[in-house]
Design a protein around this motif. Structure first.
Motif, PDB file in Angstrom:
ATOM      1  N   VAL A  49       0.830  -1.083   0.088  1.00  0.00           N
ATOM      2  CA  VAL A  49      -0.062   0.016   0.080  1.00  0.00           C
ATOM      3  C   VAL A  49       0.807   1.070  -0.172  1.00  0.00           C
ATOM      4  O   VAL A  49       1.566   1.601   1.057  1.00  0.00           O
ATOM      5  CB  VAL A  49      -1.054   0.053   1.214  1.00  0.00           C
ATOM      6  N   THR A  50       0.965   2.036  -1.154  1.00  0.00           N
ATOM      7  CA  THR A  50       1.779   3.138  -1.364  1.00  0.00           C
ATOM      8  C   THR A  50       0.938   4.467  -1.358  1.00  0.00           C
ATOM      9  O   THR A  50       1.371   5.526  -1.343  1.00  0.00           O
ATOM     10  CB  THR A  50       2.555   3.206  -2.470  1.00  0.00           C
ATOM     11  N   ASP A  51      -0.381   4.344  -1.116  1.00  0.00           N
ATOM     12  CA  ASP A  51      -1.177   5.690  -1.339  1.00  0.00           C
ATOM     13  C   ASP A  51      -1.673   6.011   0.151  1.00  0.00           C
ATOM     14  O   ASP A  51      -2.119   4.981   0.908  1.00  0.00           O
ATOM     15  CB  ASP A  51      -2.731   5.269  -2.066  1.00  0.00           C
ATOM     16  N   ALA A  52      -1.614   7.146   0.652  1.00  0.00           N
ATOM     17  CA  ALA A  52      -1.561   7.394   1.997  1.00  0.00           C
ATOM     18  C   ALA A  52      -3.140   7.334   2.320  1.00  0.00           C
ATOM     19  O   ALA A  52      -3.434   7.077   3.386  1.00  0.00           O
ATOM     20  CB  ALA A  52      -1.158   8.869   2.237  1.00  0.00           C
ATOM     21  N   GLN A  53      -4.106   7.702   1.365  1.00  0.00           N
ATOM     22  CA  GLN A  53      -5.544   7.672   1.802  1.00  0.00           C
ATOM     23  C   GLN A  53      -5.865   6.342   1.943  1.00  0.00           C
ATOM     24  O   GLN A  53      -6.565   6.040   3.032  1.00  0.00           O
ATOM     25  CB  GLN A  53      -6.390   8.480   0.735  1.00  0.00           C
ATOM     26  N   ARG A  54      -5.529   5.528   1.297  1.00  0.00           N
ATOM     27  CA  ARG A  54      -5.708   4.132   1.415  1.00  0.00           C
ATOM     28  C   ARG A  54      -5.189   3.295   2.616  1.00  0.00           C
ATOM     29  O   ARG A  54      -5.886   2.489   3.259  1.00  0.00           O
ATOM     30  CB  ARG A  54      -5.428   3.051   0.361  1.00  0.00           C
ATOM     31  N   LEU A  55      -3.868   3.812   3.155  1.00  0.00           N
ATOM     32  CA  LEU A  55      -3.486   3.383   4.130  1.00  0.00           C
ATOM     33  C   LEU A  55      -4.305   3.838   5.332  1.00  0.00           C
ATOM     34  O   LEU A  55      -4.218   3.161   6.265  1.00  0.00           O
ATOM     35  CB  LEU A  55      -1.942   3.990   4.394  1.00  0.00           C
ATOM     36  N   GLY A  56      -4.705   5.114   5.246  1.00  0.00           N
ATOM     37  CA  GLY A  56      -5.513   5.708   6.448  1.00  0.00           C
ATOM     38  C   GLY A  56      -6.727   4.817   6.685  1.00  0.00           C
ATOM     39  O   GLY A  56      -7.221   4.647   7.683  1.00  0.00           O
ATOM     40  N   GLU A  57      -7.131   4.472   5.388  1.00  0.00           N
ATOM     41  CA  GLU A  57      -8.692   3.787   5.540  1.00  0.00           C
ATOM     42  C   GLU A  57      -8.564   2.274   6.086  1.00  0.00           C
ATOM     43  O   GLU A  57      -8.987   1.838   6.971  1.00  0.00           O
ATOM     44  CB  GLU A  57      -9.116   3.536   4.085  1.00  0.00           C
ATOM     45  N   GLU A  58      -6.990   1.528   5.609  1.00  0.00           N
ATOM     46  CA  GLU A  58      -6.894   0.456   6.535  1.00  0.00           C
ATOM     47  C   GLU A  58      -6.514   0.530   7.865  1.00  0.00           C
ATOM     48  O   GLU A  58      -6.810  -0.239   8.730  1.00  0.00           O
ATOM     49  CB  GLU A  58      -5.678  -0.105   5.638  1.00  0.00           C
ATOM     50  N   LEU A  59      -6.198   1.607   8.257  1.00  0.00           N
ATOM     51  CA  LEU A  59      -5.693   1.704   9.841  1.00  0.00           C
ATOM     52  C   LEU A  59      -7.026   2.158  10.374  1.00  0.00           C
ATOM     53  O   LEU A  59      -7.219   1.549  11.571  1.00  0.00           O
ATOM     54  CB  LEU A  59      -4.739   3.019   9.645  1.00  0.00           C
ATOM     55  N   ASP A  60      -8.065   2.648   9.790  1.00  0.00           N
ATOM     56  CA  ASP A  60      -9.396   2.967  10.412  1.00  0.00           C
ATOM     57  C   ASP A  60     -10.025   1.266  10.646  1.00  0.00           C
ATOM     58  O   ASP A  60     -10.580   1.109  11.872  1.00  0.00           O
ATOM     59  CB  ASP A  60     -10.196   3.318   9.510  1.00  0.00           C
ATOM     60  N   ASP A  61      -9.687   0.496   9.493  1.00  0.00           N
ATOM     61  CA  ASP A  61     -10.176  -0.919   9.700  1.00  0.00           C
ATOM     62  C   ASP A  61      -9.623  -1.556  10.891  1.00  0.00           C
ATOM     63  O   ASP A  61     -10.139  -2.438  11.597  1.00  0.00           O
ATOM     64  CB  ASP A  61     -10.084  -1.541   8.576  1.00  0.00           C
TER      65      ASP A  61
END
Length: 267
Positions: free
Chosen positions: A175-187
């Motif tokens: 995962v290299t997209d910051a927004q996608r990483l943020g969503e994963e961290l929410d999960d």
């Protein structure tokens, strides 16, 4: 070349003297500049420069009368961080060994170290023949299950700093997209565990859960990792349940009672 060697030698000598000052203060409690200079057999100005540097890092502090120096709060912070790390390793060892035996794969304990994950202990399961030794290795946090768990509970400013820079790609699954990483961290915060499949290395899958301390903060993470073919998607929910349960056992041994604040103190 000789100039570089001389500079290196001077730097090493300065470090040696600075460490000697800390030992002197630990032994004597309080000392003045002249006393420190005498012990080190250096000029007073040299001792003063060393003390000023140590004071800047809060390793020493002046007493109320401004005449003597003693060990500062920076030393306590360093000692506290080391103690916390040793506590996690000690309390997780038996539980981690049982988890490794039950799952059959490698169990790792990790902490957040600046912008990376530092693996501090490892227990190998019966299926992990000739396993790679992760202990002591620092790995990019965004590409590992341990890292995602620790980042999910890290201070906001640390996440912002990580997102501001490029996220390194290790495989096509990283995962290299910051927004996608943020969503994963929410999960991760929602479900209580993180999964990283083929993100750091193709063929490597891991599941991690947080370890909490008595203050309700995340101080480490526990993970199970192994070959992706032995940890397929359909097996991961069951493994995650075991990892979460084991991590909670370690947390309980550290004094945690379910009072999460959602902040990591380490690293």
């Amino acid at each position: 070349m000789s100039n570089n060697l001389e500079k290196d030698g001077a730097a090493v000598q300065s470090v040696d003297r600075a460490l000697s000052i800390l030992k002197l203060l630990a032994r004597h409690g309080e000392l003045g500049i002249s006393e420190i200079a005498a012990h080190l057999e250096v000029h007073r100005s040299t001792a003063f420069r060393l003390i000023m540097t140590a004071e800047m890092h809060e390793l020493v502090e002046q007493t109320a009368d401004r005449g003597k120096y003693r060990l500062g709060v920076g030393v306590l912070r360093l000692a506290g961080a080391t103690t916390a790390r040793l506590d996690v390793v000690r309390e997780s060892r038996t539980i981690g060994e049982k988890l490794a035996a039950a799952v059959g794969e490698t169990v790792n304990i990790a902490i957040l170290d600046r912008d990376a994950v530092l693996y501090v202990d490892q227990m190998a399961g019966p299926s992990a023949l000739q396993t790679y030794n992760w202990a002591g290795r620092r790995v990019a946090a965004h590409a590992t299950s341990n890292g995602k768990v620790l980042l999910a509970h890290a201070p906001v400013e640390r996440l912002e700093k990580l997102a501001a820079g490029p996220l390194e790609s290790f495989t096509e699954r990283t995962v290299t997209d910051a927004q996608r990483l943020g969503e994963e961290l929410d999960d991760v915060r929602g479900c209580g565990y993180a999964i990283a499949a083929d993100e750091l290395e193709i063929g490597l899958t891991a599941v991690a859960a947080p370890i909490w301390n008595v203050e309700g903060t995340v101080v480490a993470s526990m993970s199970v990792s192994g070959p992706t073919f032995r940890l397929p998607a359909e097996r991961l929910p069951g493994v995650a349940e075991q990892v979460v349960a084991a991590a909670k056992q370690v947390s309980s041994r550290l004094g945690w009672h379910g009072n999460e604040n959602g902040r990591a103190l380490t690293g």
